[in-house]
Design a protein around this motif. Structure first.
Motif, short mmCIF file in Angstrom:
data_model
loop_
_atom_site.label_atom_id
_atom_site.label_comp_id
_atom_site.label_asym_id
_atom_site.label_seq_id
_atom_site.Cartn_x
_atom_site.Cartn_y
_atom_site.Cartn_z
N ILE A 41 -47.41 1.79 0.94
CA ILE A 41 -47.11 2.57 2.15
C ILE A 41 -47.35 1.72 3.39
O ILE A 41 -46.54 1.71 4.33
CB ILE A 41 -47.95 3.85 2.20
CG1 ILE A 41 -47.51 4.82 1.10
CG2 ILE A 41 -47.82 4.53 3.56
CD1 ILE A 41 -48.37 6.06 0.98
N GLU A 42 -48.46 0.98 3.43
CA GLU A 42 -48.74 0.12 4.57
C GLU A 42 -47.62 -0.90 4.78
O GLU A 42 -47.19 -1.14 5.90
CB GLU A 42 -50.08 -0.60 4.39
CG GLU A 42 -51.29 0.23 4.71
CD GLU A 42 -52.54 -0.61 4.83
OE1 GLU A 42 -52.44 -1.86 4.76
OE2 GLU A 42 -53.63 -0.02 5.00
N TRP A 43 -47.16 -1.51 3.69
CA TRP A 43 -46.11 -2.52 3.81
C TRP A 43 -44.79 -1.89 4.27
O TRP A 43 -44.09 -2.44 5.14
CB TRP A 43 -45.92 -3.24 2.48
CG TRP A 43 -47.00 -4.22 2.18
CD1 TRP A 43 -48.01 -4.09 1.27
CD2 TRP A 43 -47.21 -5.49 2.83
NE1 TRP A 43 -48.82 -5.19 1.29
CE2 TRP A 43 -48.36 -6.07 2.23
CE3 TRP A 43 -46.54 -6.19 3.83
CZ2 TRP A 43 -48.84 -7.33 2.63
CZ3 TRP A 43 -47.02 -7.43 4.21
CH2 TRP A 43 -48.15 -7.98 3.62
N LEU A 44 -44.46 -0.75 3.72
CA LEU A 44 -43.20 -0.10 4.11
C LEU A 44 -43.25 0.35 5.56
O LEU A 44 -42.21 0.35 6.25
CB LEU A 44 -42.91 1.08 3.18
CG LEU A 44 -42.60 0.72 1.72
CD1 LEU A 44 -42.40 1.98 0.89
CD2 LEU A 44 -41.38 -0.19 1.62
N ASN A 45 -44.41 0.72 6.05
CA ASN A 45 -44.54 1.13 7.45
C ASN A 45 -44.31 -0.02 8.42
O ASN A 45 -44.04 0.21 9.60
CB ASN A 45 -45.92 1.75 7.70
CG ASN A 45 -46.02 3.18 7.20
OD1 ASN A 45 -45.01 3.85 7.00
ND2 ASN A 45 -47.24 3.64 6.98
N ARG A 99 -34.06 1.96 5.36
CA ARG A 99 -34.26 3.07 4.42
C ARG A 99 -35.28 2.63 3.37
O ARG A 99 -35.13 1.59 2.74
CB ARG A 99 -32.94 3.47 3.76
CG ARG A 99 -33.05 4.74 2.94
CD ARG A 99 -31.70 5.32 2.59
NE ARG A 99 -31.84 6.52 1.79
CZ ARG A 99 -30.83 7.24 1.32
NH1 ARG A 99 -29.58 6.86 1.61
NH2 ARG A 99 -31.02 8.31 0.60
N ARG A 100 -36.30 3.44 3.16
CA ARG A 100 -37.42 3.09 2.29
C ARG A 100 -37.45 4.03 1.10
O ARG A 100 -37.59 5.24 1.26
CB ARG A 100 -38.74 3.20 3.07
CG ARG A 100 -38.79 2.36 4.34
CD ARG A 100 -39.85 2.90 5.28
NE ARG A 100 -40.12 2.03 6.41
CZ ARG A 100 -39.45 2.03 7.55
NH1 ARG A 100 -38.44 2.89 7.71
NH2 ARG A 100 -39.76 1.20 8.53
N MET A 101 -37.38 3.45 -0.12
CA MET A 101 -37.33 4.26 -1.34
C MET A 101 -38.26 3.69 -2.40
O MET A 101 -38.46 2.49 -2.49
CB MET A 101 -35.90 4.30 -1.87
CG MET A 101 -34.92 5.02 -0.98
SD MET A 101 -33.19 4.64 -1.40
CE MET A 101 -33.02 3.01 -0.69
N LEU A 102 -38.82 4.59 -3.21
CA LEU A 102 -39.67 4.21 -4.33
C LEU A 102 -38.97 4.54 -5.64
O LEU A 102 -38.40 5.62 -5.80
CB LEU A 102 -41.01 4.96 -4.27
CG LEU A 102 -41.88 4.72 -3.04
CD1 LEU A 102 -43.08 5.66 -3.05
CD2 LEU A 102 -42.34 3.27 -2.96
N ILE A 103 -39.03 3.61 -6.59
CA ILE A 103 -38.41 3.81 -7.90
C ILE A 103 -39.40 3.34 -8.96
O ILE A 103 -40.39 2.70 -8.66
CB ILE A 103 -37.06 3.07 -7.99
CG1 ILE A 103 -36.23 3.56 -9.18
CG2 ILE A 103 -37.26 1.55 -8.01
CD1 ILE A 103 -34.78 3.09 -9.16
N HIS A 104 -39.13 3.67 -10.23
CA HIS A 104 -40.03 3.33 -11.34
C HIS A 104 -41.34 4.09 -11.16
O HIS A 104 -42.43 3.53 -11.15
CB HIS A 104 -40.26 1.81 -11.40
CG HIS A 104 -40.86 1.35 -12.70
ND1 HIS A 104 -42.22 1.26 -12.90
CD2 HIS A 104 -40.29 0.94 -13.85
CE1 HIS A 104 -42.46 0.80 -14.12
NE2 HIS A 104 -41.30 0.60 -14.72
N ALA A 141 -31.88 -1.47 3.29
CA ALA A 141 -32.58 -0.49 2.46
C ALA A 141 -33.43 -1.23 1.45
O ALA A 141 -33.06 -2.31 1.00
CB ALA A 141 -31.59 0.43 1.76
N VAL A 142 -34.57 -0.65 1.10
CA VAL A 142 -35.42 -1.22 0.07
C VAL A 142 -35.68 -0.16 -0.99
O VAL A 142 -35.86 1.03 -0.68
CB VAL A 142 -36.75 -1.76 0.63
CG1 VAL A 142 -36.51 -2.89 1.61
CG2 VAL A 142 -37.57 -0.66 1.28
N MET A 143 -35.69 -0.59 -2.24
CA MET A 143 -35.96 0.29 -3.38
C MET A 143 -37.00 -0.46 -4.22
O MET A 143 -36.66 -1.39 -4.95
CB MET A 143 -34.67 0.55 -4.16
CG MET A 143 -34.74 1.67 -5.18
SD MET A 143 -33.13 1.93 -5.98
CE MET A 143 -32.23 2.79 -4.67
N VAL A 144 -38.26 -0.06 -4.05
CA VAL A 144 -39.35 -0.88 -4.58
C VAL A 144 -40.29 -0.06 -5.47
O VAL A 144 -40.17 1.16 -5.58
CB VAL A 144 -40.14 -1.55 -3.44
CG1 VAL A 144 -39.29 -2.60 -2.74
CG2 VAL A 144 -40.64 -0.51 -2.43
#
Length: 306
Positions: free
Chosen positions: A256-260, A267-272, A218-221
């Motif tokens: 978005i390009e990198w997460l794709n 699991r792809r998540m955005l924070i901050h 999972a990433v939270m970036v």
């Protein structure tokens, strides 16, 4: 391991106290389908036991502790589930909450890089102030990829990676970054082998950063801005996202390009998430774009288990 999102907003929270942009005004008026958010922080603990690690201490930490009973297990007259604090950077929205933990009865276990310790001893002398209260037991985070762990939490291991970004505005190297101003951390559960890559401030995805993202479950970036000129277009700022150390979600080379590009199943998540970001509007076209890409904006009190 269990991960709780204590806060998911960028500095100032959502709604921001002095902002009347479309998002903030709409949330206050009840005309925008969105959720309020406090400033970004997560709490990570192993499956067994109460104690865990606080990643970043936001100015909202007391509200976050009150809203998450797991952080106050009440095992003694004075108690906390916070076994230690790991700082990603020295920004005000990630470090000011340390002041609120001053009532500890023992020095606060704190992990940060040397540049962050310097900034929090000089430009914003949080650590010096705390020496008059509980004190700080500070440990250095290695940024060469060496693993480290926190005493009492052998189930978890951590590896830090220096990121491209900006030091805090009060840092002497704000315009001349040094390695360790800003880090991402891979948090691994030794028992399950599962891992999270956590990087709430990310100015660019370099090959080492992408490798860390691709190897995590999972990433939270960084979810601060949707577009590079967001603050300029809205008239609430004078700088572009990349000038203050954030990679926007949209556009060529955006988040978005990198997460794709990550492996299926990640699991792809955005924070901050900044208060101006249109993804906060749950009915927006930008939110729909994230949904189609399988990307989740973090919310306060969101939990995941790896």
């Amino acid at each position: 391991m269990r991960i709780t999102v204590l806060g998911s907003a960028a500095g100032g929270g959502f709604p921001q106290w002095n902002c009347n942009c479309r998002n903030c005004a709409g949330l206050r008026a009840g005309t925008l389908r969105a959720k309020p958010r406090t400033q970004s922080s997560i709490f990570v603990r192993p499956d067994a036991g109460d104690d865990g690690v606080l990643f970043n201490a936001s100015p909202d930490i007391l509200e976050q502790i009150r809203s998450q009973r797991a952080l106050q297990p009440a095992r003694a007259l004075r108690d906390s589930a916070i076994a230690g604090v790991v700082l990603i950077d020295a920004q005000i929205d990630h470090a000011t909450g340390l002041f609120m933990l001053r009532e500890r009865t023992a020095p606060l276990p704190l992990w940060c890089t040397d540049p962050v310790a310097q900034d929090l001893s000089q430009g914003n002398p949080v650590l010096r102030v705390l020496s008059h209260y509980c004190g700080v037991a500070r440990q250095t985070i290695p940024i060469d990829g060496s693993p480290f762990e926190l005493p009492g939490l052998p189930e978890l291991s951590f590896r830090a990676l220096a990121l491209s970004g900006k030091a805090a505005p009060y840092s002497p190297h704000r315009e001349h970054p040094v390695a360790g101003d800003n880090i991402g951390v891979t948090i691994r559960d030794r028992k399950s082998g599962k891992s999270l890559f956590y990087a709430p401030g990310l100015g660019a995805v370099t090959p080492p950063v992408f490798d860390a993202m691709a190897q995590a479950d999972a990433v939270m970036v960084d979810g601060t801005f949707w577009s590079d000129d967001e603050m300029l277009r809205l008239g609430v700022g004078s700088k572009r996202a990349h000038e203050i150390g954030h990679l926007p979600q949209s556009g060529a080379g955006g988040m978005i390009e990198w997460l794709n590009r990550l492996p299926a199943g990640t699991r792809r998540m955005l924070i901050h998430i900044n208060n101006t970001n249109p993804i906060l509007d749950e009915d927006s076209a930008e939110r729909a774009t994230l949904a189609r890409a399988g990307i989740e904006p973090c919310e306060d009190a969101m939990t995941l288990q790896l």
